[in-house]
Every structure is written in C-alpha cells, then in structure tokens.
Design a protein around this motif. Structure first.
Motif, PDB file in Angstrom:
ATOM      1  N   GLY A 282      35.740 102.169  -9.383  1.00 14.64           N
ATOM      2  CA  GLY A 282      36.937 102.399  -8.589  1.00 14.64           C
ATOM      3  C   GLY A 282      38.066 102.927  -9.455  1.00 14.64           C
ATOM      4  N   VAL A 283      38.724 103.983  -8.998  1.00 12.22           N
ATOM      5  CA  VAL A 283      39.813 104.609  -9.756  1.00 12.22           C
ATOM      6  C   VAL A 283      41.136 104.249  -9.088  1.00 12.22           C
ATOM      7  CG1 VAL A 283      40.835 106.774 -10.546  1.00 12.22           C
ATOM      8  CG2 VAL A 283      38.339 106.502 -10.504  1.00 12.22           C
ATOM      9  N   LEU A 284      41.959 103.488  -9.793  1.00 12.21           N
ATOM     10  CA  LEU A 284      43.280 103.104  -9.303  1.00 12.21           C
ATOM     11  C   LEU A 284      44.308 103.995  -9.983  1.00 12.21           C
ATOM     12  CD1 LEU A 284      45.146 101.262  -7.701  1.00 12.21           C
ATOM     13  CD2 LEU A 284      45.101  99.653  -9.633  1.00 12.21           C
ATOM     14  N   ARG A 285      44.889 104.901  -9.191  1.00  5.66           N
ATOM     15  CA  ARG A 285      45.896 105.831  -9.718  1.00  5.66           C
ATOM     16  C   ARG A 285      47.282 105.276  -9.374  1.00  5.66           C
ATOM     17  NH1 ARG A 285      46.065 111.071 -11.406  1.00  5.66           N
ATOM     18  NH2 ARG A 285      43.831 111.292 -11.050  1.00  5.66           N
ATOM     19  N   PRO A 286      47.964 104.708 -10.367  1.00  4.92           N
ATOM     20  CA  PRO A 286      49.236 104.051 -10.065  1.00  4.92           C
ATOM     21  C   PRO A 286      50.369 105.043  -9.847  1.00  4.92           C
ATOM     22  CG  PRO A 286      48.827 103.999 -12.405  1.00  4.92           C
ATOM     23  CD  PRO A 286      47.614 104.641 -11.783  1.00  4.92           C
ATOM     24  N   GLU A 287      51.375 104.580  -9.138  1.00  5.18           N
ATOM     25  CA  GLU A 287      52.602 105.354  -9.023  1.00  5.18           C
ATOM     26  C   GLU A 287      53.383 105.231 -10.327  1.00  5.18           C
ATOM     27  OE1 GLU A 287      54.720 103.863  -5.685  1.00  5.18           O
ATOM     28  OE2 GLU A 287      53.193 104.484  -4.222  1.00  5.18           O
ATOM     29  N   ALA A 414      31.471  98.577  -9.593  1.00  7.78           N
ATOM     30  CA  ALA A 414      31.152  97.749 -10.757  1.00  7.78           C
ATOM     31  C   ALA A 414      32.412  97.295 -11.465  1.00  7.78           C
ATOM     32  CB  ALA A 414      30.256  98.521 -11.722  1.00  7.78           C
ATOM     33  N   LEU A 415      33.432  98.147 -11.453  1.00  6.46           N
ATOM     34  CA  LEU A 415      34.687  97.838 -12.135  1.00  6.46           C
ATOM     35  C   LEU A 415      35.752  98.802 -11.656  1.00  6.46           C
ATOM     36  CD1 LEU A 415      34.908 100.213 -14.551  1.00  6.46           C
ATOM     37  CD2 LEU A 415      33.147  98.795 -15.561  1.00  6.46           C
ATOM     38  N   ILE A 416      36.956  98.604 -12.146  1.00 11.17           N
ATOM     39  CA  ILE A 416      38.101  99.451 -11.822  1.00 11.17           C
ATOM     40  C   ILE A 416      38.620 100.066 -13.117  1.00 11.17           C
ATOM     41  CG2 ILE A 416      40.467  99.492 -10.898  1.00 11.17           C
ATOM     42  CD1 ILE A 416      39.678  96.817  -9.454  1.00 11.17           C
ATOM     43  N   LEU A 466      43.101 103.236 -21.635  1.00  9.68           N
ATOM     44  CA  LEU A 466      42.408 103.231 -20.352  1.00  9.68           C
ATOM     45  C   LEU A 466      41.899 101.821 -20.093  1.00  9.68           C
ATOM     46  CD1 LEU A 466      41.256 104.868 -17.939  1.00  9.68           C
ATOM     47  CD2 LEU A 466      39.167 105.177 -19.299  1.00  9.68           C
ATOM     48  N   SER A 467      42.274 101.240 -18.956  1.00  6.28           N
ATOM     49  CA  SER A 467      41.875  99.881 -18.613  1.00  6.28           C
ATOM     50  C   SER A 467      40.587  99.861 -17.818  1.00  6.28           C
ATOM     51  CB  SER A 467      42.981  99.192 -17.799  1.00  6.28           C
ATOM     52  OG  SER A 467      44.037  98.776 -18.629  1.00  6.28           O
ATOM     53  N   PHE A 468      39.722  98.893 -18.150  1.00  6.87           N
ATOM     54  CA  PHE A 468      38.499  98.595 -17.419  1.00  6.87           C
ATOM     55  C   PHE A 468      38.627  97.144 -16.938  1.00  6.87           C
ATOM     56  CE2 PHE A 468      37.572 101.860 -20.466  1.00  6.87           C
ATOM     57  CZ  PHE A 468      36.636 102.702 -19.864  1.00  6.87           C
ATOM     58  N   ILE A 469      38.639  96.927 -15.647  1.00  7.76           N
ATOM     59  CA  ILE A 469      38.861  95.600 -15.069  1.00  7.76           C
ATOM     60  C   ILE A 469      37.658  95.237 -14.205  1.00  7.76           C
ATOM     61  CG2 ILE A 469      40.347  94.213 -13.566  1.00  7.76           C
ATOM     62  CD1 ILE A 469      42.614  96.248 -14.307  1.00  7.76           C
ATOM     63  N   GLY A 470      37.130  94.021 -14.392  1.00  9.03           N
ATOM     64  CA  GLY A 470      35.944  93.609 -13.651  1.00  9.03           C
ATOM     65  C   GLY A 470      36.058  92.205 -13.098  1.00  9.03           C
ATOM     66  N   ARG A 471      34.984  91.772 -12.483  1.00  5.09           N
ATOM     67  CA  ARG A 471      34.920  90.418 -11.939  1.00  5.09           C
ATOM     68  C   ARG A 471      34.813  89.400 -13.064  1.00  5.09           C
ATOM     69  NH1 ARG A 471      32.191  93.966  -8.887  1.00  5.09           N
ATOM     70  NH2 ARG A 471      32.558  93.990  -6.625  1.00  5.09           N
ATOM     71  N   GLN A 476      30.408  91.840 -20.565  1.00  7.91           N
ATOM     72  CA  GLN A 476      29.384  92.761 -21.078  1.00  7.91           C
ATOM     73  C   GLN A 476      29.459  94.113 -20.387  1.00  7.91           C
ATOM     74  OE1 GLN A 476      26.859  91.926 -23.690  1.00  7.91           O
ATOM     75  NE2 GLN A 476      27.202  94.124 -23.689  1.00  7.91           N
ATOM     76  N   ARG A 477      29.640  94.097 -19.086  1.00  5.37           N
ATOM     77  CA  ARG A 477      29.731  95.362 -18.343  1.00  5.37           C
ATOM     78  C   ARG A 477      30.953  96.159 -18.783  1.00  5.37           C
ATOM     79  NH1 ARG A 477      29.187  94.936 -12.008  1.00  5.37           N
ATOM     80  NH2 ARG A 477      26.981  94.914 -12.583  1.00  5.37           N
ATOM     81  N   LEU A 478      32.075  95.480 -18.987  1.00 11.41           N
ATOM     82  CA  LEU A 478      33.281  96.185 -19.433  1.00 11.41           C
ATOM     83  C   LEU A 478      33.090  96.775 -20.817  1.00 11.41           C
ATOM     84  CD1 LEU A 478      36.213  93.875 -18.204  1.00 11.41           C
ATOM     85  CD2 LEU A 478      34.999  95.678 -16.988  1.00 11.41           C
ATOM     86  N   PHE A 479      32.502  96.002 -21.724  1.00 11.54           N
ATOM     87  CA  PHE A 479      32.243  96.533 -23.067  1.00 11.54           C
ATOM     88  C   PHE A 479      31.292  97.733 -22.999  1.00 11.54           C
ATOM     89  CE2 PHE A 479      33.344  92.227 -25.068  1.00 11.54           C
ATOM     90  CZ  PHE A 479      34.492  92.707 -25.683  1.00 11.54           C
TER      91      PHE A 479
END
Length: 511
Positions: A282-287, A414-416, A466-471, A476-479
C-alpha cells in the motif's frame, strides 16, 4: 577519551565514508580491538574536534579491553553471534553498568546504577563492544513544546553530519549523527513517537522501531509504557536486522515482552531481498510534501515496481482526535512511569518524581533552560498520572484510532510505504523545532506496530527516508522489503560535514 596518536587506519577513516570504512575493516580482517581503537580515535578527531558533532556523551573506559577479550574468544574458535566484536553506541537513556545514564539532564548526572538494561545485557552476551553513550534530546524530547531537537544540558547540541547547521532530529539524535559519521558499527536508539525513525531518516540511516514488546524497556528512562521501545540504527538493513535479532527477547520485569521469545527471529540470517517480487504494498502519499521530496518518493516507488512489487494506493482514514488523546496518554504515563524509574536510582540522584525534576530545572535554569522551558513537564505534573480517571479513556481512544487506521490500509497489503519525514530543518534556539512536511511515525508508534526507515535519496544533499510499516511482529517482512529496496536503490552520497546546504547561485541569484 582515547588520546593516542592516530593510526594509519584511523587517518584513512577520517577521509572516507562510514560505509567505505566498514568495508575497509572487513577487507583487512581488522580485529575488534583495532576497530574499536579506530572508532575512538574518530570520535576524538570529529566529535570532540573537527566538525564537532557532539553526538557522543561518554565512551566506555574499558572499550578496548572488551574488544581484546572478544578477539581472544574468536581466536579460540568461539564466535558468539553475527555481531561478535561489533563496537556499538547506546543512547544515554539506556542503562549500562560502566557509565552514568543521564537522559541528557544534569538532574541525572550522578545516575550510576551499575546495571545493564536487559537489552544491553543481551547485546553483551552476543559479543558486542559497549563503546559508549550517545547524546539525545534531553528527557527524550518530552520536556517542552518549543524544544530544539538534539540539545541536552549534558551534551550540548548534536549537529547533522550532512549540514552542521541542521537538526539531527530526535530524540535519538546522537545515535543518528554518530552512526552516520562512522563512530561505531551500529547504535541503539529509543522511540516513543518518531525518535528512532526521524533521526535515522534525517541522518541517512536504516532504523527499526520494532513491535512494542519485542525489546525490553527495563532500566530505560521512560516516557510511556504504552509506546516506548528501543530499536537498532545502522548504515544498512543487514546490520540493523542483526542487531535487532540479539536485542529482542522476553524480560520477566517487562510484561509487554511476554511474547517476544516466541516472536523474535534471526532477521539477518533469514534476510530475503527477493521477497519484494509479487509483494502487494500500500502506498500512502501524504499531504504537505515538497516537490523535491515528492520526486524522490516517486523515484523510490519506481524502484519498488522494478523489483517486482505490486503498488496499490491507500488513503489514510480519519483519525480526528488521535493527537490529543495520544498527548494526554504521554503526559499521564510520564508522571507515573518516571516516578517509578527514579525510585530505583542510587541515593546520589536527588530527584524522585516529576515535581522534583521540575524544581531542579527551575533552580538550575541557566544551565537547564537557556533556550526553552518545561511546559510539557508542568502539564504532566498537573495530571493524576495513570490513576487519573481520564487515562484509560484516552489510551483506549488513541489505540483504537491508530490500530483501525493501520489495519484499514494494510487490508490486502503486506505493508505500507510512505516518506518517513521531510529533510532536516535548521537547528534554531530562538524558535525551536520548525519541522515541515510529512511524518510517518504517529500511527505505528501509538498502535505498537513495527516501522522501518531506509534511506531513499537526498533533497539538496540532505537525506530523506522511505518508511515500511507492517502488522505486529512483521519485522522480518519489513527487513526483507527494505533490503530489496536498498539493493535496487544503490549507494547514496556520504556525509560531507558542510557548514550549511550549499545552494550557490540558486540561492543568491545570478550575478
């Protein structure tokens, strides 16, 4: 501080990037003792003099002796872990037995507990060299709403190695600047909301804010038991993964960590950069992004696509009221949690509750409050702490809003990914922090979800992450995703210790 003449390797390390220095050490198969001596010399030459980054508050008096013992073990065939022999710096709100733990405050200058925080004990057992303690935003940046990140009464102002007049962010300012400048192999920061991610992103580092409860908080000067956690900061994903793998684990004294032993992993050994292929993100494009930051973000997304990721736009759900609820929680937990910690400190420490710290600061205002005051401390003292009737309501609200927002954006993904922060702002003792642009830290900090930042590029020579955010428990998935992006991105320019961002004619105008 080490005062021996600089070795040839140390002189070399003063003129090349931290990444090149690490490779030089590997190529020459340097001993841990030689590497430790070199890092100490680099600190002497660049932190205390030279650009004077003010990133290290104190070095361990026995650092070389620690390293020599670890070299002897290696020679005898004993290698404790993948981090055996690594010189590591630890933020000075985390207790280590050989040095005081000040949180940057003169009120704690005599806080010599003789204890290792459990996370430090785990690092030592894995074979790290406890090289020293890093400077920080005093009291982890919870004292004042007009604070200047990176300043403490004990350590002064941490300077950003990419542009010395700009912030190193905070509150893990010293760890960020020190690792970016090549003063240790890796470092430990702590975060309540952004204090690992921001200084990592702004100093061009990889930083992981892990799932709350993966790493013990015992013997760490607290703000909030609902949000505090320590995390690794390093120049690359693999080193950050290796350090977290040995920091993590259950601690009977910290109930939040009861699942840690079952959930932790050997993240570096299992690292799979190819995992990006087919991964739905998921791509979160902030204002609020500048055009320059947006361009770097778009280039990062292109690299993720090229690596095989499937990118899906997501929208941030409404979280109205989250900021106020979180702030109420932090104030009430600060009052109670800090008092509980101070009761465990030695008799030489005269403050035993938040009110004592406030009084100490007033009595020592010239040293403690030359630039900004303590309005957050004072507001926290007026609460009833965690016994306040409003406490449980505020925590339930903040947790529900943050968790619901993240779970909505993570549904089917899987992540943001999102920009971590904007580029570093000027350090300003008059107006305090003037941060602009987006921040990705709030939701995972409140929800207790893991958050990884990886350098994605630079804006006018200033790093952005660049941020990777998960559950929960998805470290491990983020790494894996971070390593895949890191490989696709390639190398980035090293710090140049410039006095300011060099804009030249673009700033001054054509003659």
């Amino acid at each position: 501080m080490h005062s021996a003449p600089l070795t040839a390797l140390a002189v070399l390390l003063l003129t090349i990037s931290p990444a090149e220095a690490q490779q030089q050490e590997r190529n020459e198969r340097s001993s841990s003792q030689a590497a430790t001596r070199t890092y100490l010399q680099r600190i002497e030459a660049m932190d205390r003099a030279g650009p004077r980054l003010n990133s290290v508050i104190a070095v361990a008096p026995d650092a070389e002796r620690q390293a020599r013992r670890l070299d002897e073990e290696r020679e005898k065939g004993r290698v404790r872990s993948a981090v055996h022999g690594w010189p590591v710096l630890v933020k000075d709100n985390v207790e280590t037995r050989e040095l005081p733990t000040t949180a940057g405050s003169l009120a704690l200058k005599d806080n010599r507990t003789g204890r290792d925080a459990p996370l430090v004990a785990r690092l030592r057992a894995a074979g790290i060299v406890m090289l020293g303690k890093t400077n920080l935003s005093e009291w982890a940046n919870i004292r004042s709403s007009s604070s200047m990140s990176g300043w403490s009464a004990v350590g002064g102002l941490v300077r950003n190695p990419y542009s010395l007049d700009r912030t190193a962010c905070g509150s893990s300012s010293g760890t960020g600047a020190a690792i970016a400048a090549g003063f240790a192999r890796a470092g430990v920061g702590t975060e309540t909301d952004g204090s690992v991610i921001c200084p990592s992103a702004i100093n061009g580092l990889v930083g992981m804010k892990p799932t709350l409860g993966l790493v013990s908080r015992t013997h760490v000067v607290p703000i909030s038991h609902s949000q505090d956690t320590a995390g690794p900061m390093a120049t690359n994903v693999r080193d950050a993964a290796a350090l977290l793998g040995v920091m993590a684990g259950s601690d009977p004294a910290d109930p939040a960590t009861r699942e840690a032993d079952a959930k932790k992993g050997d993240y570096a050994a299992r690292l799979n950069p190819a995992a990006l292929r087919g991964m739905r993100i998921g791509v979160l494009r902030p204002e609020g992004m500048s055009d320059a930051l947006a361009a770097v973000f778009d280039a990062a997304l292109d690299r993720l696509r090229a690596a095989g990721a499937v990118l899906v736009p997501v929208e941030r759900p409404d979280t109205k009221g989250l900021g106020d609820a979180e702030f109420d929680v932090l104030k009430m937990e600060l009052k109670s949690d800090l008092a509980a910690y101070l009761k465990t400190t030695p008799p030489a420490v005269k403050v035993r509750r938040l009110a004592d710290v406030i009084a100490f600061n007033r009595a020592n205002a010239a040293a403690e409050m030359p630039f900004f005051g303590q309005d957050i401390f004072e507001a926290a003292e007026k609460t009833g702490g965690t016994a306040d009737p409003a406490y449980k309501t505020a925590r339930a609200k903040s947790l529900a809003l943050a968790t619901r927002a993240l779970d909505t954006m993570l549904a089917g993904n899987a992540l943001i990914v999102s920009p971590s922060y904007g580029a570093a702002w000027l350090s300003d003792p008059v107006h305090g922090d003037q941060a602009g642009g987006p921040s990705a830290s709030g939701l995972p900090a409140v929800a207790g979800y893991p958050h990884l930042t990886v350098p994605m590029g630079q804006v006018l020579g200033l790093p952005v992450g660049l941020s990777f955010i998960g559950r929960k428990w998805s470290e491990q998935r983020l790494f894996d995703a971070g390593a895949g992006f890191e490989a696709a991105r390639g190398a980035l320019p090293a710090p140049r210790y410039l006095p300011s961002v060099a804009a030249g004619a673009r700033l001054e105008g054509a003659e």
